[in-house]
Design a protein around this motif. Sequence first.
Motif, PDB file in Angstrom:
ATOM      1  N   LYS A 303      45.487   5.602 -17.103  1.00  0.00           N
ATOM      2  CA  LYS A 303      44.933   5.152 -15.822  1.00  0.00           C
ATOM      3  C   LYS A 303      43.570   4.494 -16.070  1.00  0.00           C
ATOM      4  CE  LYS A 303      43.711   7.207 -11.343  1.00  0.00           C
ATOM      5  NZ  LYS A 303      43.776   8.420 -10.546  1.00  0.00           N
ATOM      6  N   ASP A 304      43.455   3.213 -15.692  1.00  0.00           N
ATOM      7  CA  ASP A 304      42.220   2.452 -15.942  1.00  0.00           C
ATOM      8  C   ASP A 304      41.233   2.570 -14.787  1.00  0.00           C
ATOM      9  OD1 ASP A 304      43.343   1.489 -18.290  1.00  0.00           O
ATOM     10  OD2 ASP A 304      44.227  -0.253 -17.284  1.00  0.00           O
ATOM     11  N   GLY A 305      40.094   1.929 -14.970  1.00  0.00           N
ATOM     12  CA  GLY A 305      39.108   1.835 -13.892  1.00  0.00           C
ATOM     13  C   GLY A 305      38.402   3.153 -13.602  1.00  0.00           C
ATOM     14  N   ILE A 306      38.234   3.962 -14.648  1.00  0.00           N
ATOM     15  CA  ILE A 306      37.640   5.285 -14.451  1.00  0.00           C
ATOM     16  C   ILE A 306      36.134   5.238 -14.764  1.00  0.00           C
ATOM     17  CG2 ILE A 306      37.708   7.698 -15.251  1.00  0.00           C
ATOM     18  CD1 ILE A 306      40.281   6.844 -13.784  1.00  0.00           C
ATOM     19  N   THR A 307      35.349   5.951 -13.964  1.00  0.00           N
ATOM     20  CA  THR A 307      33.911   6.085 -14.199  1.00  0.00           C
ATOM     21  C   THR A 307      33.630   7.547 -14.562  1.00  0.00           C
ATOM     22  OG1 THR A 307      33.518   4.409 -12.520  1.00  0.00           O
ATOM     23  CG2 THR A 307      31.627   5.782 -13.128  1.00  0.00           C
ATOM     24  N   ALA A 308      32.899   7.738 -15.674  1.00  0.00           N
ATOM     25  CA  ALA A 308      32.525   9.110 -16.063  1.00  0.00           C
ATOM     26  C   ALA A 308      31.061   9.350 -15.690  1.00  0.00           C
ATOM     27  CB  ALA A 308      32.719   9.301 -17.560  1.00  0.00           C
ATOM     28  N   ILE A 309      30.788  10.497 -15.104  1.00  0.00           N
ATOM     29  CA  ILE A 309      29.418  10.835 -14.689  1.00  0.00           C
ATOM     30  C   ILE A 309      29.042  12.157 -15.348  1.00  0.00           C
ATOM     31  CG2 ILE A 309      27.926  11.330 -12.699  1.00  0.00           C
ATOM     32  CD1 ILE A 309      30.143   9.898 -10.988  1.00  0.00           C
ATOM     33  N   LYS A 310      27.921  12.140 -16.083  1.00  0.00           N
ATOM     34  CA  LYS A 310      27.466  13.384 -16.719  1.00  0.00           C
ATOM     35  C   LYS A 310      26.185  13.863 -16.025  1.00  0.00           C
ATOM     36  CE  LYS A 310      27.278  13.721 -21.319  1.00  0.00           C
ATOM     37  NZ  LYS A 310      26.671  13.300 -22.601  1.00  0.00           N
ATOM     38  N   ILE A 311      26.144  15.137 -15.668  1.00  0.00           N
ATOM     39  CA  ILE A 311      24.934  15.719 -15.060  1.00  0.00           C
ATOM     40  C   ILE A 311      24.435  16.777 -16.041  1.00  0.00           C
ATOM     41  CG2 ILE A 311      23.931  16.835 -13.000  1.00  0.00           C
ATOM     42  CD1 ILE A 311      27.385  15.763 -12.547  1.00  0.00           C
ATOM     43  N   LYS A 312      23.216  16.546 -16.544  1.00  0.00           N
ATOM     44  CA  LYS A 312      22.681  17.435 -17.577  1.00  0.00           C
ATOM     45  C   LYS A 312      21.491  18.184 -16.989  1.00  0.00           C
ATOM     46  CE  LYS A 312      21.730  16.739 -22.402  1.00  0.00           C
ATOM     47  NZ  LYS A 312      21.351  15.788 -23.429  1.00  0.00           N
ATOM     48  N   SER A 313      21.522  19.501 -17.132  1.00  0.00           N
ATOM     49  CA  SER A 313      20.411  20.241 -16.544  1.00  0.00           C
ATOM     50  C   SER A 313      20.240  21.571 -17.242  1.00  0.00           C
ATOM     51  CB  SER A 313      20.694  20.493 -15.059  1.00  0.00           C
ATOM     52  OG  SER A 313      19.829  21.488 -14.589  1.00  0.00           O
ATOM     53  N   SER A 314      18.998  21.871 -17.643  1.00  0.00           N
ATOM     54  CA  SER A 314      18.763  23.170 -18.275  1.00  0.00           C
ATOM     55  C   SER A 314      18.898  24.280 -17.239  1.00  0.00           C
ATOM     56  CB  SER A 314      17.373  23.214 -18.916  1.00  0.00           C
ATOM     57  OG  SER A 314      16.443  22.784 -17.965  1.00  0.00           O
ATOM     58  N   ARG A 315      18.800  23.893 -15.954  1.00  0.00           N
ATOM     59  CA  ARG A 315      18.932  24.875 -14.876  1.00  0.00           C
ATOM     60  C   ARG A 315      20.361  25.408 -14.761  1.00  0.00           C
ATOM     61  NH1 ARG A 315      16.912  21.909  -9.861  1.00  0.00           N
ATOM     62  NH2 ARG A 315      16.830  20.155 -11.278  1.00  0.00           N
ATOM     63  N   ALA A 346      25.621  20.939 -19.410  1.00  0.00           N
ATOM     64  CA  ALA A 346      26.027  19.683 -18.762  1.00  0.00           C
ATOM     65  C   ALA A 346      27.435  19.792 -18.206  1.00  0.00           C
ATOM     66  CB  ALA A 346      25.971  18.540 -19.776  1.00  0.00           C
ATOM     67  N   VAL A 347      27.691  18.924 -17.222  1.00  0.00           N
ATOM     68  CA  VAL A 347      29.052  18.827 -16.702  1.00  0.00           C
ATOM     69  C   VAL A 347      29.398  17.336 -16.617  1.00  0.00           C
ATOM     70  CG1 VAL A 347      28.148  19.173 -14.364  1.00  0.00           C
ATOM     71  CG2 VAL A 347      30.578  19.339 -14.747  1.00  0.00           C
ATOM     72  N   SER A 348      30.608  16.986 -17.063  1.00  0.00           N
ATOM     73  CA  SER A 348      31.072  15.596 -16.970  1.00  0.00           C
ATOM     74  C   SER A 348      32.249  15.553 -16.013  1.00  0.00           C
ATOM     75  CB  SER A 348      31.522  15.083 -18.332  1.00  0.00           C
ATOM     76  OG  SER A 348      30.419  14.668 -19.076  1.00  0.00           O
ATOM     77  N   ILE A 349      32.232  14.529 -15.176  1.00  0.00           N
ATOM     78  CA  ILE A 349      33.238  14.405 -14.115  1.00  0.00           C
ATOM     79  C   ILE A 349      33.718  12.967 -14.108  1.00  0.00           C
ATOM     80  CG2 ILE A 349      33.234  14.119 -11.579  1.00  0.00           C
ATOM     81  CD1 ILE A 349      31.666  16.787 -11.526  1.00  0.00           C
ATOM     82  N   THR A 350      35.011  12.739 -13.835  1.00  0.00           N
ATOM     83  CA  THR A 350      35.447  11.343 -13.698  1.00  0.00           C
ATOM     84  C   THR A 350      35.931  11.076 -12.273  1.00  0.00           C
ATOM     85  OG1 THR A 350      37.794  11.636 -14.233  1.00  0.00           O
ATOM     86  CG2 THR A 350      36.287  11.310 -16.085  1.00  0.00           C
ATOM     87  N   ILE A 351      35.708   9.827 -11.855  1.00  0.00           N
ATOM     88  CA  ILE A 351      36.212   9.379 -10.549  1.00  0.00           C
ATOM     89  C   ILE A 351      36.897   8.024 -10.745  1.00  0.00           C
ATOM     90  CG2 ILE A 351      34.472  10.598  -9.189  1.00  0.00           C
ATOM     91  CD1 ILE A 351      32.947   7.923  -8.924  1.00  0.00           C
ATOM     92  N   ASP A 352      37.851   7.705  -9.853  1.00  0.00           N
ATOM     93  CA  ASP A 352      38.465   6.370  -9.972  1.00  0.00           C
ATOM     94  C   ASP A 352      38.059   5.457  -8.817  1.00  0.00           C
ATOM     95  OD1 ASP A 352      39.956   7.263  -7.841  1.00  0.00           O
ATOM     96  OD2 ASP A 352      41.911   6.927  -8.760  1.00  0.00           O
ATOM     97  N   ASP A 353      37.244   5.986  -7.914  1.00  0.00           N
ATOM     98  CA  ASP A 353      36.809   5.168  -6.785  1.00  0.00           C
ATOM     99  C   ASP A 353      35.283   5.093  -6.781  1.00  0.00           C
ATOM    100  OD1 ASP A 353      36.218   3.990  -4.421  1.00  0.00           O
ATOM    101  OD2 ASP A 353      37.205   5.459  -3.133  1.00  0.00           O
ATOM    102  N   PRO A 354      34.709   3.992  -7.284  1.00  0.00           N
ATOM    103  CA  PRO A 354      33.252   3.929  -7.427  1.00  0.00           C
ATOM    104  C   PRO A 354      32.523   3.453  -6.160  1.00  0.00           C
ATOM    105  CG  PRO A 354      34.277   2.007  -8.427  1.00  0.00           C
ATOM    106  CD  PRO A 354      35.381   2.782  -7.770  1.00  0.00           C
TER     107      PRO A 354
END
Length: 440
Positions: A303-315, A346-354
């Motif tokens: 499945k193409d057109g994917i955006t990966a978002i990483k949120i990094k936090s020591s909290r 950290a947590v990484s998440i992907t979405i297909d609708d930007p």
Amino acid sequence: MKVYKFGGTSVGTPDRMKHVAELITADNEKKIIVLSAISGTTNTLVEIGDLFRLGNIDGALAQLEELRATYDPFIQSLLTKASNKKIAFKIVNQYFDEMHRLIHQPFYNQILKIIVINGELISTHLFQTYLNEKHPGSSGLIPASEFMYLNESEEPNMALISAKLESLLNQNTAYELHITQGFICRNCSGGIDNLNRGGSDYSATIMGAALNVQEIQIWTDIDGMHNNDPRIVDNTKSISNLSFEEAGELAYFGAKILHPTCIIPAQQFDIPVRIKNTMKPLAHGTLITSNQNPETVKAIAAKDGITAIKIKSSRMILAYGFLRKVFEVFEHYQTPIDMITTSEIAVSITIDDPKFLEQIILDLQKYGKVEVDVNQTIICIVGDMVAEQKGISSEIFKALEEIPIRMISYGGSRNNISLLVKNNLKEKTLKSLNSHLFNL
Ligand code: ADP
Ligand code: ASP
Ligand code: MG
């Protein structure tokens, strides 16, 4: 009662349309026949709509007339009787004249929706005119716009669809064949809408579920679901049996042969779905049921057109409630998440609708440092117990030796292992997995 759906290529030429008529009249069983637009028409209607939206009225009208002209030879060779040809030309011209009129009006978004459904309106009318010529009195046309309703969540309103469809069928009990349009629906306000590209498959499974039919058949241009994308990988093979879960994952994760969500209604109402090849009707194709067939890996999709978002936090370390806050951001923007992987920081998440990506990033920045990778592809490996089969993971990792992987989701379901790679590595990944998993 069965539902048969024929895709654009299956009705793409007059000869193919005639062949479909032969297929559906081979027995006397009652059927609902769902048709797509003739192949190419929906793409052209989308282009015409885009030209109109951009203010290029002359361009839109020129393309509309070019499309109208393609229907002349189609009608000439589909129909024999002059009276039927006259009927067909009248119908086609009515639809094109109406689109012509719309394009002269000031633009508003809803017009795009009204234009794009004309492909299905035309194909079903032409097909039914042909059936009337060959088998008079055997078929009736039921407009999808009279029963295919979505609810406030843009999902099929099953109770309403059932009631309306049953009442339409009861008004036409004399017919063995009920022809209707795929793709076309109405939104919860009653406005004309569609089930997104490739949506005729979804129309068919919604109707099958609404009427609790014996079987839903999806007739297309290939002999069933293959074990890899045949447009990219050579020597792919048709899979004879799939479970609803497996087929659902493959459809959602990019196997173009099925609309992403079309398995859901069939699975909910436990109705078998059979994928068949119009060009080779005797080939087995793929049967999708609730049965789990205990094989290892069945298929791979992308499945193409994917955006990966990483949120990094020591909290995030030792904190509870962090993931909830992150998920709430996506919920707020009604953006579905496909994959998720976590580490301690950290947590990484992907979405297909930007669509709301900018706002999502701004909101997530409250919780940590945010990094975004666009142009990613999810590769999905599907089968029974994939994640628990000994040796599968080592084969997968061998196949991926040369390929940088951005994320892996393993063990989330018994049917799926997902990988995230850069889009330019999709072909290499699919081919390498194919040779390691299927051609050992
Ligand atoms: P239709 O017009 O009948 O709806 P589609 O073009 O939507 O047909 O779907 C059929 C096409 O899907 C095939 O011709 C093939 O190229 C493509 N395809 C992609 N992945 C797969 C797969 N895993 N198995 C079979 N076909 C696939
Ligand atoms: N005609 C529509 C499309 O091309 C719907 C379909 O074919 O399923 O997307
Ligand atoms: Mg399709």
